[in-house]
Design an enzyme around this catalytic site. Structure first.
Site, mmCIF file in Angstrom:
data_model
loop_
_atom_site.group_PDB
_atom_site.id
_atom_site.type_symbol
_atom_site.label_atom_id
_atom_site.label_comp_id
_atom_site.label_asym_id
_atom_site.label_seq_id
_atom_site.Cartn_x
_atom_site.Cartn_y
_atom_site.Cartn_z
ATOM 1 N N GLU A 125 8.792 17.554 -25.455
ATOM 2 C CA GLU A 125 8.141 17.949 -24.187
ATOM 3 C C GLU A 125 8.699 19.288 -23.686
ATOM 4 O OE1 GLU A 125 5.507 16.442 -23.082
ATOM 5 O OE2 GLU A 125 5.651 14.256 -23.273
ATOM 6 N N HIS A 157 -1.464 10.363 -28.109
ATOM 7 C CA HIS A 157 -1.765 9.042 -27.529
ATOM 8 C C HIS A 157 -2.469 8.149 -28.549
ATOM 9 C CE1 HIS A 157 -1.526 10.341 -23.000
ATOM 10 N NE2 HIS A 157 -0.344 10.209 -23.571
ATOM 11 N N ARG A 187 -3.870 21.232 -14.602
ATOM 12 C CA ARG A 187 -2.807 20.291 -14.987
ATOM 13 C C ARG A 187 -3.010 19.708 -16.383
ATOM 14 N NH1 ARG A 187 0.421 15.767 -11.397
ATOM 15 N NH2 ARG A 187 1.656 15.005 -13.151
ATOM 16 N N HIS A 192 7.034 8.246 -27.542
ATOM 17 C CA HIS A 192 6.020 9.122 -26.964
ATOM 18 C C HIS A 192 6.232 10.580 -27.399
ATOM 19 C CE1 HIS A 192 3.232 10.771 -24.032
ATOM 20 N NE2 HIS A 192 4.189 11.558 -23.581
ATOM 21 N N ASN A 241 -0.983 18.347 -21.122
ATOM 22 C CA ASN A 241 -1.273 17.335 -22.146
ATOM 23 C C ASN A 241 -1.470 17.940 -23.527
ATOM 24 O OD1 ASN A 241 -1.145 14.931 -20.660
ATOM 25 N ND2 ASN A 241 -3.111 15.412 -19.720
ATOM 26 N N HIS A 267 -1.233 15.751 -26.557
ATOM 27 C CA HIS A 267 -1.257 14.357 -26.121
ATOM 28 C C HIS A 267 -2.509 13.603 -26.565
ATOM 29 C CE1 HIS A 267 2.141 15.727 -23.827
ATOM 30 N NE2 HIS A 267 2.271 14.605 -23.169
ATOM 31 N N LYS A 275 2.621 11.407 -11.495
ATOM 32 C CA LYS A 275 1.741 10.543 -12.298
ATOM 33 C C LYS A 275 2.485 9.239 -12.539
ATOM 34 C CE LYS A 275 -1.327 13.459 -15.005
ATOM 35 N NZ LYS A 275 -1.672 13.889 -16.370
ATOM 36 N N LYS A 297 6.550 22.860 -14.741
ATOM 37 C CA LYS A 297 5.744 21.696 -14.338
ATOM 38 C C LYS A 297 5.437 21.751 -12.843
ATOM 39 C CE LYS A 297 4.622 16.991 -14.845
ATOM 40 N NZ LYS A 297 4.750 15.733 -15.540
ATOM 41 N N GLU A 335 -5.046 16.854 -11.420
ATOM 42 C CA GLU A 335 -5.624 17.199 -12.715
ATOM 43 C C GLU A 335 -7.133 17.380 -12.665
ATOM 44 O OE1 GLU A 335 -3.583 15.403 -16.090
ATOM 45 O OE2 GLU A 335 -5.442 15.510 -17.220
ATOM 46 N N ARG A 344 0.817 -1.234 0.000
ATOM 47 C CA ARG A 344 0.000 0.000 0.000
ATOM 48 C C ARG A 344 0.842 1.272 0.000
ATOM 49 N NH1 ARG A 344 -3.114 -2.947 3.893
ATOM 50 N NH2 ARG A 344 -4.798 -4.026 2.817
HETATM 51 P P1 NAD Z 1 11.889 5.305 -22.332
HETATM 52 O O1 NAD Z 1 11.717 5.209 -20.894
HETATM 53 O O2 NAD Z 1 11.419 4.174 -23.182
HETATM 54 O O3 NAD Z 1 13.424 5.587 -22.649
HETATM 55 C C1 NAD Z 1 13.822 5.748 -23.981
HETATM 56 C C2 NAD Z 1 14.971 4.822 -24.368
HETATM 57 O O4 NAD Z 1 16.187 5.386 -23.907
HETATM 58 C C3 NAD Z 1 14.909 3.432 -23.781
HETATM 59 O O5 NAD Z 1 15.364 2.500 -24.734
HETATM 60 C C4 NAD Z 1 15.883 3.514 -22.617
HETATM 61 O O6 NAD Z 1 16.440 2.258 -22.279
HETATM 62 C C5 NAD Z 1 16.939 4.434 -23.173
HETATM 63 N N1 NAD Z 1 17.704 5.192 -22.224
HETATM 64 C C6 NAD Z 1 17.285 5.768 -21.092
HETATM 65 N N2 NAD Z 1 18.241 6.533 -20.569
HETATM 66 C C7 NAD Z 1 19.312 6.419 -21.382
HETATM 67 C C8 NAD Z 1 20.599 7.006 -21.382
HETATM 68 N N3 NAD Z 1 20.958 7.909 -20.489
HETATM 69 N N4 NAD Z 1 21.456 6.653 -22.372
HETATM 70 C C9 NAD Z 1 21.075 5.780 -23.339
HETATM 71 N N5 NAD Z 1 19.861 5.225 -23.400
HETATM 72 C C10 NAD Z 1 18.987 5.555 -22.439
HETATM 73 O O7 NAD Z 1 11.162 6.609 -22.912
HETATM 74 P P2 NAD Z 1 10.985 8.098 -22.338
HETATM 75 O O8 NAD Z 1 10.855 8.941 -23.544
HETATM 76 O O9 NAD Z 1 11.993 8.437 -21.352
HETATM 77 O O10 NAD Z 1 9.588 8.044 -21.571
HETATM 78 C C11 NAD Z 1 8.397 7.793 -22.262
HETATM 79 C C12 NAD Z 1 7.359 7.353 -21.258
HETATM 80 O O11 NAD Z 1 7.121 8.396 -20.326
HETATM 81 C C13 NAD Z 1 6.019 7.016 -21.877
HETATM 82 O O12 NAD Z 1 5.566 5.802 -21.365
HETATM 83 C C14 NAD Z 1 5.118 8.140 -21.421
HETATM 84 O O13 NAD Z 1 3.782 7.761 -21.290
HETATM 85 C C15 NAD Z 1 5.714 8.494 -20.103
HETATM 86 N N6 NAD Z 1 5.406 9.865 -19.660
HETATM 87 C C16 NAD Z 1 4.938 10.026 -18.405
HETATM 88 C C17 NAD Z 1 4.693 11.286 -17.914
HETATM 89 C C18 NAD Z 1 4.261 11.472 -16.496
HETATM 90 O O14 NAD Z 1 3.889 12.577 -16.127
HETATM 91 N N7 NAD Z 1 4.317 10.450 -15.666
HETATM 92 C C19 NAD Z 1 4.926 12.407 -18.722
HETATM 93 C C20 NAD Z 1 5.420 12.215 -20.013
HETATM 94 C C21 NAD Z 1 5.667 10.925 -20.471
HETATM 95 N N1 GLY Z 2 2.696 14.911 -18.580
HETATM 96 C C1 GLY Z 2 1.431 15.262 -18.088
HETATM 97 C C2 GLY Z 2 1.337 15.468 -16.618
HETATM 98 O O1 GLY Z 2 2.253 15.223 -15.886
HETATM 99 O O2 GLY Z 2 0.325 15.866 -16.140
#
Ligand code: NAD
Ligand code: GLY
Length: 374
Positions: free
Chosen positions: A194, A261, A250, A274, A254, A257, A152, A236, A246, A130
């Site tokens: 972003e 998405h 917030r 993404h 997006n 997005h 998030k 942010k 949100e 939890r």
């Molecule tokens: P990812 O986590 O897939 O990383 C991208 C690639 O880079 C992967 O292959 C990873 O192994 C590699 N990598 C990571 N760090 C590295 C480094 N320093 N050197 C070499 N390779 C490296 O993708 P991302 O773009 O980081 O994240 C995308 C995800 O984030 C999506 O799932 C999206 O939905 C999510 N997201 C969440 C929020 C939130 O608010 N929580 C906001 C935006 C995006």
């Molecule tokens: N990336 C969207 C949020 O964090 O709300």
């Protein structure tokens, strides 16, 4: 007489305050190896670094060394790499590991990697017993400027992206700018999408700065990266501080997005990154803003030009088709009673969430979709 230039201080701390929690985003070149970055975290017998196989090979040993003085045992759990693994099965691997290793309620999880690792580890931390504490250690630009901040957490469902998750804030975010040196160029560009997003929704001066400094950002100049990460995190943190869950504001984060998405889900997670889907989605949302009479065509072209300079796609794939595109957008979390709602730009630096007439949305999809192959 010798003249010594003052050393460039490549670090910044950005506070995040939500009603129930306060934490810092620590941004620095070399943060992984800096003992100060790891002081004052919750005490525990065990820490678990959750990462993926790619990032494990690059940075897990450094983080393990940094954490060793603070925890009796620091384990590393490396998950498969890719958006396709941000799913229930992989989440369960984390729970399997934590239970088999006898991790208790105090165990601290460290999410080392990009947004996929960060979102999934954060959700695991929210659920395990939890709720256990977790720390975000983002290693992609996208994760440093966006996903690691604001609490998030989620996994994907085959019917919709990030549909299963929780709001759960980290104890700290530690961004080591040096990790961005190993990032593949395509991933750097995805992160820039972003960064660019924050301009139209919140800060015109930042948009101007990105346009002027894009070459420095693409060349990974440390001072430019520091400013991009810091300003993005400040914006942010400002948004999340006012609307953690949100209920209103917030949603502006997006921008792009809703269209984005649909591209990610429509092609199958992992086909487009993404950030790439968000880039294309922002051009579409900008054009929707124009068609709603809010913004001039010059804004759509300005944004398109900047995203193209960053190496990002601005045309949606033809493979999805208009009907499927719309069907996928109806699963968006902003949709209410089946009505799709979009983040639109009302004026440069100001965004809002609105429904839009179906005909306009169809025009936008048609205009910004690649021609189907003959
Ligand atoms: P990812 O986590 O897939 O990383 C991208 C690639 O880079 C992967 O292959 C990873 O192994 C590699 N990598 C990571 N760090 C590295 C480094 N320093 N050197 C070499 N390779 C490296 O993708 P991302 O773009 O980081 O994240 C995308 C995800 O984030 C999506 O799932 C999206 O939905 C999510 N997201 C969440 C929020 C939130 O608010 N929580 C906001 C935006 C995006
Ligand atoms: N990336 C969207 C949020 O964090 O709300």
């Amino acid at each position: 007489m010798s003249s010594t230039a003052a050393p460039l201080l490549l670090r910044a701390d950005v506070p995040v305050s939500t009603p129930g929690h306060r934490y810092d985003i620590h941004i620095a070149a070399g943060a992984l190896a800096d003992p100060a970055a790891w002081q004052g975290l919750p005490a525990a017998a065990q820490a678990v670094i959750v990462t993926n196989t790619t990032v494990q090979a690059l940075y897990a040993a450094a983080l393990q060394r940094a954490l060793a003085p603070h925890y009796g045992r620091v384990a590393v759990l490396a998950l498969p790499d890719g958006e396709a693994y941000k799913d229930w099965q992989t989440l369960n691997q984390v729970f399997d590991h934590l239970l088999a290793a006898g991790c208790d309620r105090k165990t601290v999880l460290f999410a080392l990697g990009g947004g996929v690792v960060g979102d999934l580890t954060g959700f695991a931390a929210a659920c395990y017993m939890r709720g256990v504490p977790f720390v975000q250690v983002p290693t992609t630009l996208l994760a440093q400027v966006d996903s690691s901040v604001g609490g998030k957490t989620a996994i994907n469902h085959p019917l919709g992206k990030n549909m299963i998750g929780a709001f759960y804030q980290p104890q700290r975010v530690v961004c080591d700018l040096d990790t961005l040196r190993t990032l593949p160029p395509r991933e750097l560009a995805a992160g820039l999408a972003e960064v660019i997003k924050y301009g139209p929704i919140a800060d015109v001066a930042f948009l101007d700065w990105i346009e002027a400094q894009l070459d420095a950002l693409l060349a990974r100049e440390p001072a430019a990266l520091l400013h991009a990460v810091r300003r993005s995190c400040e914006i942010k943190a400002w948004v999340v501080g006012q609307d953690e869950r949100e209920s209103g504001l917030r949603a502006i984060l997006n921008f792009g997005h809703t269209f984005g998405h649909a591209i990610e889900a429509g092609l199958g997670y992992g086909q487009w990154l993404h950030g790439e889907a968000v880039a294309c989605g922002m051009v579409m949302a900008a054009d929707l803003s124009r068609r709603l009479g809010l913004m001039p065509e010059a804004f759509v072209e300005r944004l398109r030009h900047l995203l193209q300079r960053a190496g990002l796609p601005v045309q949606a794939p033809a493979a999805i088709g208009v009907e499927r595109f719309i069907e996928l957008m109806r699963v968006d979390k902003k949709a209410e009673g089946g009505e799709i709602r979009f983040v639109v730009i009302e004026a440069l630096g100001r965004a809002a969430v609105r429904p839009a007439p179906d005909a306009l949305v169809r025009e936008v999809i048609a205009r910004h979709t690649q021609p189907a192959a003959a």
